[in-house]
Design a protein around this motif. Structure first.
Motif, PDB file in Angstrom:
ATOM      1  N   ALA A 105       0.835  -1.212   0.000  1.00 23.57           N
ATOM      2  CA  ALA A 105       0.000   0.000   0.000  1.00 23.57           C
ATOM      3  C   ALA A 105       0.866   1.257   0.000  1.00 23.57           C
ATOM      4  N   LEU A 106       1.861   1.303   0.874  1.00 22.15           N
ATOM      5  CA  LEU A 106       2.695   2.510   0.987  1.00 22.15           C
ATOM      6  C   LEU A 106       3.519   2.738  -0.279  1.00 22.15           C
ATOM      7  N   ILE A 107       4.049   1.668  -0.824  1.00 23.47           N
ATOM      8  CA  ILE A 107       4.835   1.797  -2.062  1.00 23.47           C
ATOM      9  C   ILE A 107       3.921   2.219  -3.208  1.00 23.47           C
ATOM     10  N   GLY A 108       2.704   1.660  -3.217  1.00 24.48           N
ATOM     11  CA  GLY A 108       1.729   2.071  -4.248  1.00 24.48           C
ATOM     12  C   GLY A 108       1.407   3.555  -4.135  1.00 24.48           C
ATOM     13  N   MET A 109       1.334   4.068  -2.894  1.00 25.04           N
ATOM     14  CA  MET A 109       1.048   5.501  -2.705  1.00 25.04           C
ATOM     15  C   MET A 109       2.280   6.339  -3.069  1.00 25.04           C
ATOM     16  N   TRP A 110       3.470   5.812  -2.799  1.00 24.86           N
ATOM     17  CA  TRP A 110       4.704   6.515  -3.195  1.00 24.86           C
ATOM     18  C   TRP A 110       4.725   6.665  -4.719  1.00 24.86           C
ATOM     19  N   ASN A 111       4.413   5.578  -5.419  1.00 20.94           N
ATOM     20  CA  ASN A 111       4.377   5.620  -6.883  1.00 20.94           C
ATOM     21  C   ASN A 111       3.301   6.593  -7.371  1.00 20.94           C
ATOM     22  N   ARG A 112       2.145   6.578  -6.710  1.00 22.03           N
ATOM     23  CA  ARG A 112       1.004   7.368  -7.163  1.00 22.03           C
ATOM     24  C   ARG A 112       1.165   8.852  -6.818  1.00 22.03           C
TER      25      ARG A 112
ATOM     26  N   LYS B 113      -4.421  -4.210   1.038  1.00 23.00           N
ATOM     27  CA  LYS B 113      -3.639  -3.120   0.441  1.00 23.00           C
ATOM     28  C   LYS B 113      -4.581  -1.957   0.137  1.00 23.00           C
ATOM     29  N   ILE B 114      -5.717  -2.281  -0.457  1.00 27.20           N
ATOM     30  CA  ILE B 114      -6.690  -1.249  -0.848  1.00 27.20           C
ATOM     31  C   ILE B 114      -7.284  -0.570   0.390  1.00 27.20           C
ATOM     32  N   PHE B 115      -7.502  -1.351   1.428  1.00 25.66           N
ATOM     33  CA  PHE B 115      -8.002  -0.776   2.702  1.00 25.66           C
ATOM     34  C   PHE B 115      -6.998   0.251   3.236  1.00 25.66           C
ATOM     35  N   VAL B 116      -5.725  -0.125   3.298  1.00 25.79           N
ATOM     36  CA  VAL B 116      -4.694   0.777   3.846  1.00 25.79           C
ATOM     37  C   VAL B 116      -4.611   2.054   3.015  1.00 25.79           C
ATOM     38  N   GLN B 117      -4.630   1.908   1.708  1.00 30.23           N
ATOM     39  CA  GLN B 117      -4.567   3.108   0.857  1.00 30.23           C
ATOM     40  C   GLN B 117      -5.788   3.987   1.070  1.00 30.23           C
ATOM     41  N   GLY B 118      -6.959   3.376   1.198  1.00 34.89           N
ATOM     42  CA  GLY B 118      -8.160   4.179   1.439  1.00 34.89           C
ATOM     43  C   GLY B 118      -8.074   4.941   2.742  1.00 34.89           C
ATOM     44  N   VAL B 119      -7.587   4.263   3.771  1.00 33.60           N
ATOM     45  CA  VAL B 119      -7.453   4.925   5.077  1.00 33.60           C
ATOM     46  C   VAL B 119      -6.497   6.119   4.968  1.00 33.60           C
ATOM     47  N   LEU B 120      -5.356   5.903   4.337  1.00 38.86           N
ATOM     48  CA  LEU B 120      -4.340   6.963   4.295  1.00 38.86           C
ATOM     49  C   LEU B 120      -4.690   8.059   3.289  1.00 38.86           C
TER      50      LEU B 120
END
Ligand code: F6P
Length: 545
Positions: free
Chosen positions: A312-319, A486-493
């Protein structure tokens, strides 16, 4: 501190982030080992991501500062985290042991959940043993599951991924789209006297599903001539028992769903009945067990070693730091060919939003555009763009160490291509490298001058490689749960509600208007002149030439 201030600060400290090569990061310690981990039977190598240990550590610290631990516990505890629909999000409890069900759910609800599981298992056993037969007394041979979205994708991915585990001899068919061609295609394969129908719709109001169910019902009545066929050969899975009864189904054959199970997270409920009918109760239990193992890992592992959190965190770093807009999901596994489609709903219907839980316009991007297909097919299609366009498309490669066929050479080539693609996306090929290569091949200076620039590849495209020993019910369950979390963590953050889907309402509403206008040219409408013209063309069946 909000994520984006944090990101800006991290990037300011490491301003070279945009210019460094991922390859250079391998000079840091033992990156290949340090940036990989095992959980719930899966091995994740995230060392080809464009993120340093320091950047990742700061994101992990930031996630902790933003109470991610509490948010995880809150979901598993059944708090109403789906704030716009005032609902809990508890699909995880469906794959947990009974003791957990009784602990988390109200007594009456836990009893209903356990009873539904038992009813589902009994249906599977009774069909298999011939105790449950068609209205003609014949054993069932075919099952058709009618549903769309979350009432389809989970079954679809399970049926194709677990094809080697189809053990009951039943032939499974799924009908989702409202195109009559799909109905005709399915009916050509079915014999009414030996077909069991499972209608799946949480709301039991979905236009496509109801129209398809009606068509199959009319066909079966025409073929068998008796309402007993619907009474005996039809089951439904829905939270709207009244609507299912209105449709003419036997109430005893309607298995409940609960509002705290989102459609795109519902495979673990009685929605999984068609899959259980194909693979049997034991394998369906193994699927849930694999997901449960990932749940336990997600709940207990430190973030530094937590697979969903890291993805999740790496996906958000990329995004949000590197501003990459897409995510390619490339299972190098024919059996996982339906996974990209499944994840398109799970990810994009959950996090494709731009308003916070409090209703404020977000100042940052959210869900990536998810796409993909089975490898190696993508290499002969969109991967050209991934290698040579300016778009950087982070990629999740998924592959099993052992294939499901005994064609060892095939599997070796499949895996070799998977590993090669992640390397090629990362390494690319610079102009000097191309020129040296062509020179070594004996190409003339003029020819090299002419062709070399067309052969360069940007590289520096980040990827994860997810390995499993083999694709089994457990590893499939773990993969699906991994992405759910992963999707839950990204949604929360990202501070959004991942569990509603208001975005689908307008299309449904306008669809009803278009249909009304097709049926009555004077019907009220809010259509543009474009649509009025298109509708007129359809109604008059204009030949377009
Ligand atoms: O796509 C919108 C949606 O509501 C999904 O969330 C859901 O899985 C699908 O339509 C089908 O809904 P139902 O199960 O109520 O028929």
């Amino acid at each position: 501190m909000d994520f984006f201030t944090e990101i800006a600060e991290i990037k300011a400290d490491i301003k070279q982030a945009e210019n460094r090569t991922i390859l250079s990061l391998f000079n840091e310690g033992n990156r290949a080992e340090d940036f990989s981990l095992t959980a719930a039977g899966l091995f994740l190598d995230y060392s080809k991501q464009n993120i340093s240990q320091d950047e990742l550590s700061r994101l992990i610290a930031w996630a902790k500062e933003n109470q991610l631990v509490d948010k995880i516990n809150s979901m598993f505890a059944g708090d109403e985290i789906n704030n716009t629909e005032q609902r809990a999000v508890l699909h995880t409890v469906l794959r947990a042991p009974e003791a957990v069900k009784r602990h988390v759910l109200a007594e009456q609800t836990s009893e209903q959940v356990i009873a539904t599981e038992q009813q589902m298992a009994k249906i599977v056993d009774d069909v298999y043993q011939g105790k449950l037969t068609s209205s003609t007394g014949a054993k069932f041979i075919n099952v058709i599951a009618i549903g769309i979205g979350g009432s389809y994708y989970g079954i679809k991915v399970g049926l194709s991924a677990l094809h080697p585990y189809h053990s009951t001899g039943l032939h499974l068919h799924v009908l989702a789209n409202v195109d009559g061609a799909a109905v005709v295609e399915k009916l050509a394969k079915l014999n009414a006297a030996t077909t069991l129908v499972v209608v799946i719709s949480k709301t039991f109001t979905t236009q496509e599903t109801l129209l398809n169910a009606k068509a199959i019902k009319n066909w079966m009545l025409a073929e068998l001539g008796s309402p007993a066929a619907i009474e005996k050969q039809w089951f439904a899975v829905s939270s709207n028992v009244e609507k299912a009864a209105e449709f003419g189904l036997n109430p005893a054959h309607v298995l409940p769903m609960w509002d705290w199970v989102g459609g795109r997270f519902s495979l673990w409920s009685a929605v999984g009945l068609p899959l259980a009918l194909a693979i049997g109760n034991d394998n369906f239990a193994r699927l849930k067990q694999g997901a449960y193992q990932m749940d336990q890992h997600f709940k207990t592992a430190d973030f530094e070693q937590n697979m969903p959190v890291l993805m999740a965190l790496i996906g958000m770093w990329n995004r949000n730091a590197l501003h990459y807009q897409s995510l390619a999901v490339l299972p190098y596994d024919h059996a996982l060919r339906a996974l990209p489609g499944y994840l398109q709903q799970t990810d994009m219907e959950s996090n494709g939003k731009s308003v916070s839980k409090q209703g404020d316009k977000l100042a940052w991007a959210t869900a990536p555009i998810v796409f993909g297909q089975e490898g190696t097919n993508g290499q002969h299609a969109f991967m050209q763009l991934m290698h040579q366009s300016d778009e950087v498309i982070p990629t999740d490669f998924i592959v099993a160490l052992q294939g499901t066929s005994d064609l060892e050479e095939h599997h070796k080539v499949l895996v070799a291509n998977c590993f090669a693609q992640s390397e090629a996306l990362m390494q690319g090929k610079t102009l000097p490298q191309v020129e040296a290569e062509l020179k070594k091949q004996g190409m003339s200076r003029e020819e090299i001058q002419r062709i070399a620039r067309h052969k360069t590849m940007k590289g520096n495209t980040p990827s994860n490689t997810l390995l499993m020993q083999s694709l089994s019910p457990e590893t499939l369950g773990a993969i699906l749960a991994l992405y759910e979390h992963k999707i839950f963590v990204q949604g929360v953050l990202w501070q959004i509600n991942s569990y509603d889907q208001w975005g689908v309402e307008l299309g449904k509403h306008l669809g009803e208007q278009v249909l009304a206008l097709m049926n009555d040219g004077n019907a009220e409408h809010q259509m543009s002149p474009s649509n009025v013209n298109l509708i007129k063309t359809f109604v008059q069946k204009h030949s377009l030439t």
